[in-house]
Write an enzyme that holds these catalytic residues in place. Structure first.
Site, PDB file in Angstrom:
ATOM      1  N   HIS A  46       8.387  -1.020  12.704  1.00 25.02           N
ATOM      2  CA  HIS A  46       7.424  -1.734  11.861  1.00 25.02           C
ATOM      3  C   HIS A  46       8.088  -3.076  11.527  1.00 25.02           C
ATOM      4  O   HIS A  46       9.315  -3.182  11.629  1.00 25.02           O
ATOM      5  CB  HIS A  46       7.160  -0.881  10.602  1.00 25.02           C
ATOM      6  CG  HIS A  46       5.889  -1.201   9.886  1.00 25.02           C
ATOM      7  ND1 HIS A  46       4.672  -1.259  10.521  1.00 25.02           N
ATOM      8  CD2 HIS A  46       5.635  -1.478   8.572  1.00 25.02           C
ATOM      9  CE1 HIS A  46       3.736  -1.554   9.629  1.00 25.02           C
ATOM     10  NE2 HIS A  46       4.297  -1.696   8.440  1.00 25.02           N
ATOM     11  N   HIS A  90      -4.346   6.815   6.573  1.00 23.27           N
ATOM     12  CA  HIS A  90      -3.989   5.389   6.562  1.00 23.27           C
ATOM     13  C   HIS A  90      -4.936   4.613   7.486  1.00 23.27           C
ATOM     14  O   HIS A  90      -4.518   3.926   8.413  1.00 23.27           O
ATOM     15  CB  HIS A  90      -2.520   5.230   7.006  1.00 23.27           C
ATOM     16  CG  HIS A  90      -1.917   3.874   6.746  1.00 23.27           C
ATOM     17  ND1 HIS A  90      -1.983   2.852   7.654  1.00 23.27           N
ATOM     18  CD2 HIS A  90      -1.233   3.379   5.692  1.00 23.27           C
ATOM     19  CE1 HIS A  90      -1.355   1.783   7.182  1.00 23.27           C
ATOM     20  NE2 HIS A  90      -0.894   2.081   5.986  1.00 23.27           N
ATOM     21  N   ASP A  93       0.817  -1.218   0.000  1.00 28.83           N
ATOM     22  CA  ASP A  93       0.000   0.000   0.000  1.00 28.83           C
ATOM     23  C   ASP A  93       0.848   1.264   0.000  1.00 28.83           C
ATOM     24  O   ASP A  93       0.327   2.367  -0.136  1.00 28.83           O
ATOM     25  CB  ASP A  93      -1.005  -0.001   1.176  1.00 28.83           C
ATOM     26  CG  ASP A  93      -0.365  -0.305   2.527  1.00 28.83           C
ATOM     27  OD1 ASP A  93       0.666  -0.996   2.563  1.00 28.83           O
ATOM     28  OD2 ASP A  93      -0.912   0.160   3.549  1.00 28.83           O
ATOM     29  N   HIS A  94       2.164   1.115   0.126  1.00 25.29           N
ATOM     30  CA  HIS A  94       3.055   2.284   0.124  1.00 25.29           C
ATOM     31  C   HIS A  94       3.947   2.365  -1.116  1.00 25.29           C
ATOM     32  O   HIS A  94       4.715   3.315  -1.250  1.00 25.29           O
ATOM     33  CB  HIS A  94       3.933   2.284   1.388  1.00 25.29           C
ATOM     34  CG  HIS A  94       3.112   2.375   2.634  1.00 25.29           C
ATOM     35  ND1 HIS A  94       2.908   3.550   3.315  1.00 25.29           N
ATOM     36  CD2 HIS A  94       2.381   1.437   3.285  1.00 25.29           C
ATOM     37  CE1 HIS A  94       2.102   3.331   4.350  1.00 25.29           C
ATOM     38  NE2 HIS A  94       1.778   2.056   4.355  1.00 25.29           N
TER      39      HIS A  94
HETATM   40 ZN   LIG Z   1       3.309  -1.314   6.440  1.00 29.01          ZN
END
Ligand SMILES: [Zn+2]
Length: 309
Positions: free
Chosen positions: A141, A266, A67-68
């Site tokens: 993350h 987000h 998604d990035h």
């Molecule tokens: Zn991520």
């Protein structure tokens, strides 16, 4: 006049929804136009905003979850299709270089655009731009992730009435600025006596992370902070487990860091009503609060009031 504003291309985490495109953001900051985290569909979202591929000067990727970054192939090929004449800088976590190489050449195209590829190799890496310094900070993350901030140094604004009171004009003003003082009729006049500080502005971009030092380092005194709030406090345990923030956490970071405009984005698709993010954040943050929607524009607030030098 210079223009500084954020354009939101997409606001969904993980999967797009009927109302939210995958992530994607463009920061226009004078002559820098920076695309952050282009998710799928970013090329088409750009079309709705009036920002063209040729406008882009730089691309920053926080990490290589889809998604990035799944918008990179289309965006990069578009740079060539449009024959963008200037080099476009690209920053991403160095550990993801293999993903970047694949995305860059995901399919066949006639490559004419020049990319200046500068991966982030260290926490705190600084990239000097004409408009200030771009800084990357490590986030927490499951895969290597960096947030970014753009810091404009403080400047100095001369006060014409004070200059004329001392009889200073013409090239002497430049000398006073350069040297820091000037002798006029036997008296030393310092720069501080005839100027005020022009506070530099800051933009921060914090994606996919649990709470960590990097989040606070990036958010510090940001005029505009874009920060993920995938979850609400009701899912705080899950958020911590998977390396994400809640709206409440993001808002507390903003307050503790002296942020002026807070943009939450987000969002997990599990929450149907975006007002819940607003209500939760509002309990902890009193400043300008934006719950991001696709294709909206958020101005960087006017410069802080200058203080006496
Ligand atoms: Zn991520």
């Amino acid at each position: 006049m210079s223009m500084r504003e954020l354009t939101v291309l997409g606001t969904a985490s993980q999967t797009p929804t009927r109302l939210r495109n995958h992530n994607g953001y463009v920061l226009r900051w004078d002559d820098e136009v920076i695309l952050f985290d282009p998710g799928e569909g970013s090329q088409r979202q750009l079309l709705h905003t009036g920002i063209t591929a040729t406008d882009l000067t730089r691309i920053c990727v926080t990490h290589f979850h889809g998604d990035h970054c799944l918008g990179l192939p289309g965006t990069i090929q578009r740079l060539s299709l449009d024959r963008v004449p200037h080099p476009v800088a690209v920053h991403f976590p160095a550990g993801g270089a293999e993903y970047f190489a694949r995305l860059r050449h995901a399919s066949s195209f006639h490559e004419t655009a020049e990319l200046a590829v500068e991966p982030i190799t260290a926490d705190g890496q600084l990239i000097t731009l004409g408009v200030g310094t771009l800084e990357a900070r490590r986030l927490r993350h499951p895969i290597e992730t960096y947030g970014y901030r753009l810091v404009e140094p403080d400047g100095c604004r001369m006060l014409p009435e004070r200059l004329s009171a001392y009889g200073i004009g013409g090239p002497a003003v430049g000398e006073l600025l350069r040297v820091g003082h000037l002798d006029v009729d036997g008296r030393r006049v310092t720069r501080d006596e005839v100027s005020v500080v022009r506070p530099g502005q800051r933009f921060a971009f914090v994606m996919d992370t649990g709470l960590c030092d990097g989040v606070y380092a990036l958010a510090e005194h940001a005029d505009l902070l874009v920060i993920e709030s995938t979850f609400l406090e009701s899912e705080a345990a899950l958020a911590a487990e998977v390396g994400h923030l809640t709206a409440g956490q993001a808002a507390r970071v903003a307050t503790e860091s002296g942020v002026r405009t807070l943009v939450l984005t987000h969002f997990s698709q599990r929450y149907a009503d975006p007002r819940r993010f607003h209500d939760e954040a509002r309990e902890h943050f009193a400043g300008e609060l934006v719950i991001a929607e696709d294709l909206t524009t958020v101005p960087v607030p006017p410069r802080r009031v200058a203080s006496a030098g």
